[in-house]
Design a protein around this motif. Structure first.
Motif, PDB file in Angstrom:
ATOM      1  N   THR A  38       1.048  -1.267  -0.038  1.00  0.00           N
ATOM      2  CA  THR A  38      -0.017  -0.026   0.002  1.00  0.00           C
ATOM      3  C   THR A  38       0.919   1.256   0.123  1.00  0.00           C
ATOM      4  O   THR A  38       0.348   2.393  -0.108  1.00  0.00           O
ATOM      5  N   ALA A  39       2.162   1.188   0.344  1.00  0.00           N
ATOM      6  CA  ALA A  39       2.996   2.292   0.159  1.00  0.00           C
ATOM      7  C   ALA A  39       3.122   2.744  -1.167  1.00  0.00           C
ATOM      8  O   ALA A  39       2.897   1.966  -2.193  1.00  0.00           O
ATOM      9  N   VAL A  40       3.350   4.081  -1.436  1.00  0.00           N
ATOM     10  CA  VAL A  40       3.416   4.940  -2.796  1.00  0.00           C
ATOM     11  C   VAL A  40       4.909   5.181  -2.965  1.00  0.00           C
ATOM     12  O   VAL A  40       5.537   5.789  -2.237  1.00  0.00           O
ATOM     13  N   GLY A  41       5.381   4.555  -4.067  1.00  0.00           N
ATOM     14  CA  GLY A  41       6.792   4.909  -4.595  1.00  0.00           C
ATOM     15  C   GLY A  41       6.748   5.712  -5.650  1.00  0.00           C
ATOM     16  O   GLY A  41       6.001   5.773  -6.646  1.00  0.00           O
ATOM     17  N   ARG A  42       7.918   6.560  -5.687  1.00  0.00           N
ATOM     18  CA  ARG A  42       8.092   7.618  -6.754  1.00  0.00           C
ATOM     19  C   ARG A  42       9.197   6.778  -7.643  1.00  0.00           C
ATOM     20  O   ARG A  42      10.268   6.496  -7.150  1.00  0.00           O
ATOM     21  N   CYS A  43       9.102   6.715  -9.059  1.00  0.00           N
ATOM     22  CA  CYS A  43       9.968   6.451 -10.032  1.00  0.00           C
ATOM     23  C   CYS A  43      11.076   7.440 -10.254  1.00  0.00           C
ATOM     24  O   CYS A  43      10.817   8.534 -10.583  1.00  0.00           O
ATOM     25  N   ARG A  44      12.237   6.757  -9.869  1.00  0.00           N
ATOM     26  CA  ARG A  44      13.490   7.804 -10.105  1.00  0.00           C
ATOM     27  C   ARG A  44      13.522   8.045 -11.727  1.00  0.00           C
ATOM     28  O   ARG A  44      14.046   9.125 -12.367  1.00  0.00           O
ATOM     29  N   GLY A  45      12.853   7.075 -12.551  1.00  0.00           N
ATOM     30  CA  GLY A  45      13.088   7.243 -14.185  1.00  0.00           C
ATOM     31  C   GLY A  45      12.304   8.419 -14.780  1.00  0.00           C
ATOM     32  O   GLY A  45      12.638   9.463 -15.342  1.00  0.00           O
ATOM     33  N   CYS A  46      10.898   8.059 -14.443  1.00  0.00           N
ATOM     34  CA  CYS A  46       9.957   8.902 -15.049  1.00  0.00           C
ATOM     35  C   CYS A  46       9.150  10.009 -14.027  1.00  0.00           C
ATOM     36  O   CYS A  46       8.365  10.820 -14.488  1.00  0.00           O
ATOM     37  N   SER A  48       6.719   9.080 -12.366  1.00  0.00           N
ATOM     38  CA  SER A  48       5.253   8.828 -11.830  1.00  0.00           C
ATOM     39  C   SER A  48       5.105   8.035 -10.368  1.00  0.00           C
ATOM     40  O   SER A  48       6.245   7.817  -9.980  1.00  0.00           O
ATOM     41  N   SER A  49       4.375   8.284  -9.683  1.00  0.00           N
ATOM     42  CA  SER A  49       3.939   7.836  -8.395  1.00  0.00           C
ATOM     43  C   SER A  49       2.911   6.826  -8.405  1.00  0.00           C
ATOM     44  O   SER A  49       1.897   6.867  -9.115  1.00  0.00           O
ATOM     45  N   GLY A  50       2.988   5.696  -7.571  1.00  0.00           N
ATOM     46  CA  GLY A  50       2.017   4.683  -7.473  1.00  0.00           C
ATOM     47  C   GLY A  50       2.066   3.666  -6.404  1.00  0.00           C
ATOM     48  O   GLY A  50       3.198   3.413  -5.673  1.00  0.00           O
ATOM     49  N   ALA A  51       1.091   3.002  -5.775  1.00  0.00           N
ATOM     50  CA  ALA A  51       1.364   1.918  -4.948  1.00  0.00           C
ATOM     51  C   ALA A  51       2.281   0.823  -5.467  1.00  0.00           C
ATOM     52  O   ALA A  51       2.266   0.636  -6.591  1.00  0.00           O
ATOM     53  N   ILE A  52       2.917   0.192  -4.533  1.00  0.00           N
ATOM     54  CA  ILE A  52       3.921  -0.913  -4.758  1.00  0.00           C
ATOM     55  C   ILE A  52       3.181  -2.091  -5.604  1.00  0.00           C
ATOM     56  O   ILE A  52       3.673  -2.532  -6.395  1.00  0.00           O
ATOM     57  N   ALA A  53       1.805  -2.166  -4.922  1.00  0.00           N
ATOM     58  CA  ALA A  53       0.801  -3.232  -5.693  1.00  0.00           C
ATOM     59  C   ALA A  53       0.755  -2.909  -7.281  1.00  0.00           C
ATOM     60  O   ALA A  53       0.537  -4.000  -7.769  1.00  0.00           O
ATOM     61  N   THR A  54       1.010  -1.982  -7.819  1.00  0.00           N
ATOM     62  CA  THR A  54       0.917  -1.543  -9.020  1.00  0.00           C
ATOM     63  C   THR A  54       1.926  -1.909 -10.039  1.00  0.00           C
ATOM     64  O   THR A  54       1.916  -1.929 -11.283  1.00  0.00           O
ATOM     65  N   LEU A  55       3.162  -2.266  -9.270  1.00  0.00           N
ATOM     66  CA  LEU A  55       4.328  -2.537  -9.951  1.00  0.00           C
ATOM     67  C   LEU A  55       4.221  -3.858 -10.766  1.00  0.00           C
ATOM     68  O   LEU A  55       3.570  -4.549 -10.550  1.00  0.00           O
ATOM     69  N   ARG A  56       4.949  -3.809 -11.947  1.00  0.00           N
ATOM     70  CA  ARG A  56       4.984  -5.143 -12.611  1.00  0.00           C
ATOM     71  C   ARG A  56       6.105  -6.007 -12.128  1.00  0.00           C
ATOM     72  O   ARG A  56       7.439  -5.470 -12.344  1.00  0.00           O
ATOM     73  N   VAL A  57       5.879  -7.152 -11.812  1.00  0.00           N
ATOM     74  CA  VAL A  57       6.743  -7.960 -10.928  1.00  0.00           C
ATOM     75  C   VAL A  57       7.503  -9.025 -11.987  1.00  0.00           C
ATOM     76  O   VAL A  57       6.453  -9.811 -12.155  1.00  0.00           O
ATOM     77  N   HIS A  58       8.649  -9.161 -12.223  1.00  0.00           N
ATOM     78  CA  HIS A  58       9.316 -10.261 -12.862  1.00  0.00           C
ATOM     79  C   HIS A  58       9.897 -11.253 -11.933  1.00  0.00           C
ATOM     80  O   HIS A  58      10.567 -10.765 -10.900  1.00  0.00           O
ATOM     81  N   GLY A  59      10.064 -12.480 -12.113  1.00  0.00           N
ATOM     82  CA  GLY A  59      10.906 -13.324 -11.199  1.00  0.00           C
ATOM     83  C   GLY A  59      10.233 -14.978 -11.688  1.00  0.00           C
ATOM     84  O   GLY A  59       9.755 -15.155 -12.413  1.00  0.00           O
TER      85      GLY A  59
END
Length: 101
Positions: A38-46, A48-59
């Motif tokens: 539920t934490a909101v992170g801000r991308c160093r690249g672009c 943009s901000s969004g919840a960690i849950a919205t990341l695209r996770v690879h693995g």
């Protein structure tokens, strides 16, 4: 190395006290005890901000990689070894974690 009971003075920083990293144990355990998705992170690249849950996770191997849904930059990496968990948040400029209050 200084312990939390043996601080050093940092005269170069206005006389503040400098502690070793052990002093972070309590505060970090409080932060990561919450649902970090539920934490909101801000991308160093672009930016943009969004919840960690919205990341695209690879693995899953060798670990999990969370990418920005906007630009695809790597925001975080989590790798578990037999003896440790490695966490890299280098792709984030900030991480806002909602308080329990």
């Amino acid at each position: 190395m200084q312990s939390d009971s043996d601080p050093t003075s940092d005269a170069g920083d206005g006389g503040t006290t400098v502690w070793d990293g052990n002093v972070l144990a309590g505060p970090l355990s409080e932060i990561f005890a919450v649902d970090i998705t539920t934490a909101v992170g801000r991308c160093r690249g672009c930016g943009s901000s969004g919840a960690i849950a919205t990341l695209r996770v690879h693995g899953p191997q060798p670990g999990l990689v969370g990418r920005c849904p906007g630009c695809g930059d790597v925001l975080l990496r989590i790798v578990r070894t037999p003896h440790a968990v490695w966490l890299d948040l280098g792709g984030l400029t900030s991480l806002c974690i909602p308080s329990a209050d």
